[in-house]
Design a protein around this motif. Structure first.
Motif, PDB file in Angstrom:
ATOM      1  N   HIS A 166      -7.648   2.259  -1.270  1.00  0.00           N
ATOM      2  CA  HIS A 166      -6.902   1.964  -1.842  1.00  0.00           C
ATOM      3  C   HIS A 166      -6.651   0.501  -0.708  1.00  0.00           C
ATOM      4  O   HIS A 166      -7.080   0.691   0.639  1.00  0.00           O
ATOM      5  CB  HIS A 166      -5.623   2.545  -0.965  1.00  0.00           C
TER       6      HIS A 166
ATOM      7  N   THR B 198      -9.254  -2.404   3.062  1.00  0.00           N
ATOM      8  CA  THR B 198      -8.258  -0.938   2.783  1.00  0.00           C
ATOM      9  C   THR B 198      -7.831  -0.372   3.704  1.00  0.00           C
ATOM     10  O   THR B 198      -7.608  -1.628   5.034  1.00  0.00           O
ATOM     11  CB  THR B 198      -9.442   0.438   2.233  1.00  0.00           C
ATOM     12  N   THR B 199      -6.403   0.363   3.080  1.00  0.00           N
ATOM     13  CA  THR B 199      -6.028   1.399   4.403  1.00  0.00           C
ATOM     14  C   THR B 199      -6.998   1.606   5.106  1.00  0.00           C
ATOM     15  O   THR B 199      -6.675   1.538   6.517  1.00  0.00           O
ATOM     16  CB  THR B 199      -5.150   2.131   3.770  1.00  0.00           C
ATOM     17  N   LYS B 200      -7.396   2.841   5.646  1.00  0.00           N
ATOM     18  CA  LYS B 200      -8.621   2.575   6.360  1.00  0.00           C
ATOM     19  C   LYS B 200      -9.294   1.888   7.045  1.00  0.00           C
ATOM     20  O   LYS B 200      -9.368   1.958   8.457  1.00  0.00           O
ATOM     21  CB  LYS B 200      -9.605   3.410   5.095  1.00  0.00           C
TER      22      LYS B 200
ATOM     23  N   PRO C 124       0.787  -1.404  -0.009  1.00  0.00           N
ATOM     24  CA  PRO C 124      -0.026   0.186  -0.901  1.00  0.00           C
ATOM     25  C   PRO C 124       0.851   1.006   0.021  1.00  0.00           C
ATOM     26  O   PRO C 124       0.881   2.720  -0.564  1.00  0.00           O
ATOM     27  CB  PRO C 124      -0.881  -0.269   1.859  1.00  0.00           C
TER      28      PRO C 124
ATOM     29  N   ALA D 264      -5.102  -2.908   1.436  1.00  0.00           N
ATOM     30  CA  ALA D 264      -4.030  -3.173   2.003  1.00  0.00           C
ATOM     31  C   ALA D 264      -5.126  -4.467   3.005  1.00  0.00           C
ATOM     32  O   ALA D 264      -6.237  -4.791   2.821  1.00  0.00           O
ATOM     33  CB  ALA D 264      -4.237  -1.966   3.198  1.00  0.00           C
TER      34      ALA D 264
END
Length: 518
Positions: free
Chosen positions: A338, A392-394, A61, A340
């Protein structure tokens, strides 16, 4: 600022700079040193950009951050070049365009240049589609789908429907697609097919819900029938999982299907869509019997069922809105998608994760995203520590903050393991009332000779038998039923021939309680 927007601004600024750049004659040592420094910065930014792409190809990521930062570095260098005496904006622009053009070539399947051996084919636009869109500015081919379809009143009617009663479904489809885009879009891109076609089909077929299944048996985000899916590599993978529910695999199969149809139907997207919905055999016969006329010709159009005549313009309408949202006042949500990997620090389920993660600035939270990205896992299935989920990164950040420990993590766990049946309070032994038939028989028998009820012999209390079957109630899942009767979910599924991972059941269905303790 998105890569596409930044690229547009940078190219425009540099184009103007080329026109108005001052001549570079004899330079002072100071100016020459400044020019050399700018050239070195541009080279370093290009190197950083390529390294970021490699990281993205390796599912790191941090690669996306590197790519964005390197593009900003390049733009800063070009802006400084315009102001620096002796610096050639033309040279800087050429370097910038070369990088984007190289990315476009990789996306198209061309060989990777020798000085870029560490990049895999398709890695650029497969994982950074924004870069491909920026490169499209140079090729002037950003409207591939628009050139391939007819915009007519039927499509306009479809647009009207998507923008009125079906607007929520369109928004949901877009949000769901953003999470899966890095899995699905590269498959169409490598096949040379427009992204708008992918989105339009997915929106109409499933609204981007990976586990969607139709009454006819079509399954997955692209709704493949079982037999058609088998032809294109979808189906049981040996573990009990049906790969029609896999976003990447289903997109690849759909790309292969459409290219096969386009090759047989004169590159007509409309007829290919008609085949996708109404059957390829029918589409081929209609095409052959009408001399290759297009879908909107009356002799062709009327030979397809009403469902297909509605399906084709609706897919095109969704695709059109995907390309031109602003023209119709449509604001599509920004989705932080994004990719992850999330490694569980303790046992959990997607239900539990959904609760502890919260909304995180989204409309509906992350349950659909987690389900779509991890189609092999049922939402209520507990996953052991160490399980790795696509996320996701979040989501990864929120997990570390709220789901590992603390009040919200404890609350989520309490809610997930709660059993509604435990709310029923038993205060003592229950004496069942006699049935209506038993009361009627007692009254009909009359009384004894003395007018008193005839005595009856005492009966031994029968040991309650364990139930052998159970009727599913609304809202119940197989896992909940297994917990209720102390069964193993897998054993219960096998006894009732339910396929993993969905274990689909419906209200009123009768299940065999094989191996349950009651």
């Amino acid at each position: 600022m998105p890569v596409l927007a930044r690229s547009s601004v940078a190219l425009l600024a540099l184009g103007l700079a080329v026109v108005f750049a001052p001549d570079a004659h004899a330079l002072s040592k100071r100016d020459q040193a400044a020019v050399d420094a700018l050239n070195q910065r541009m080279q370093a930014a290009e190197t950083r950009y390529r390294q970021g792409l490699v990281a993205i190809a390796n599912a790191d990521p941090a690669g996306r951050t590197e790519v964005d930062a390197s593009l900003e570095d390049m733009e800063d260098v070009m802006a400084a070049c315009v102001k620096q005496k002796g610096c050639s904006p033309t040279t800087m622009l050429t370097a910038y365009k070369r990088l984007l053009k190289q990315n476009a070539d990789v996306a198209a399947g061309d060989e990777v240049p020798e000085d870029n051996d560490d990049e895999g084919p398709g890695s650029v636009t497969a994982d950074v589609p924004e870069a491909a869109r920026a490169a499209a500015l140079l090729s002037a081919d950003g409207q591939q789908f628009v050139k391939m379809v007819q915009y007519n009143p039927a499509v306009q009617a479809g647009i009207r429907r998507w923008l009125t009663d079906m607007r929520p479904a369109l928004i949901d489809s877009f949000e769901n697609y953003q999470y899966m885009r890095q899995l699905m879009w590269p498959q169409f891109q490598r096949a040379g097919l427009p992204e708008a076609l992918l989105f339009g089909v997915m929106a109409k077929e499933s609204n981007g819900r990976v586990h969607s299944t139709s009454r006819a048996g079509a399954a997955g985000p692209m709704q493949f029938m079982y037999s058609t899916g088998r032809r294109f590599g979808l189906g049981e993978d040996g573990t009990g999982f049906d790969t029609r529910y896999d976003a990447r695999a289903s997109a690849q199969a759909a790309a292969e299907y459409f290219n096969e149809r386009l090759g047989q139907l004169n590159r007509s997207i409309e007829l290919s869509l008609a085949a996708y919905n109404g059957g390829e055999g029918r589409a081929q016969r209609v095409y052959g019997s009408t001399g290759g006329r297009n879908f909107w010709d009356e002799s062709v159009y009327n030979q397809f069922p009403a469902e297909t005549r509605d399906y084709v313009p609706m897919v095109i309408a969704a695709a059109w809105l995907f390309l031109h949202p602003k023209e119709y006042g449509l604001t599509l949500p920004k989705v932080d998608a994004h990719p992850a990997m999330l490694r569980l620090s303790k046992p959990s389920s997607i239900y539990e994760l959904t609760i502890c993660l919260g909304n995180g600035g989204t409309r509906e939270g992350f349950m659909r995203a987690l389900r779509n990205l991890n189609p092999r896992y049922e939402a209520d299935r507990y996953l052991p520590t160490g399980t790795t989920l696509n996320a996701t990164t979040k989501i990864v950040g929120l997990y570390g903050r709220y789901c590992v420990q603390g009040q919200r993590a404890d609350l989520a766990h309490t809610l997930v393991i709660s059993d509604a049946s435990s709310a029923i309070v038993r205060t003592g032994p229950v004496t069942p009332l006699p049935s209506d038939d038993a009361v009627y028989e007692a009254e009909s028998a009359g009384t004894g000779s003395a007018g008193a009820p005839a005595p009856s012999a005492p009966k031994a209390r029968a040991k309650p038998s364990r139930p052998t079957s159970y009727t599913v109630k609304r809202g119940e899942t197989l896992t909940a039923i297994a917990q209720k009767f102390q069964c193993d979910t897998g054993d219960l599924a096998r006894a009732n021939k339910l396929k993993a991972p969905r274990y689909s059941i419906k209200p009123g269905q009768k299940l065999k309680l094989k191996g349950c303790e009651g």
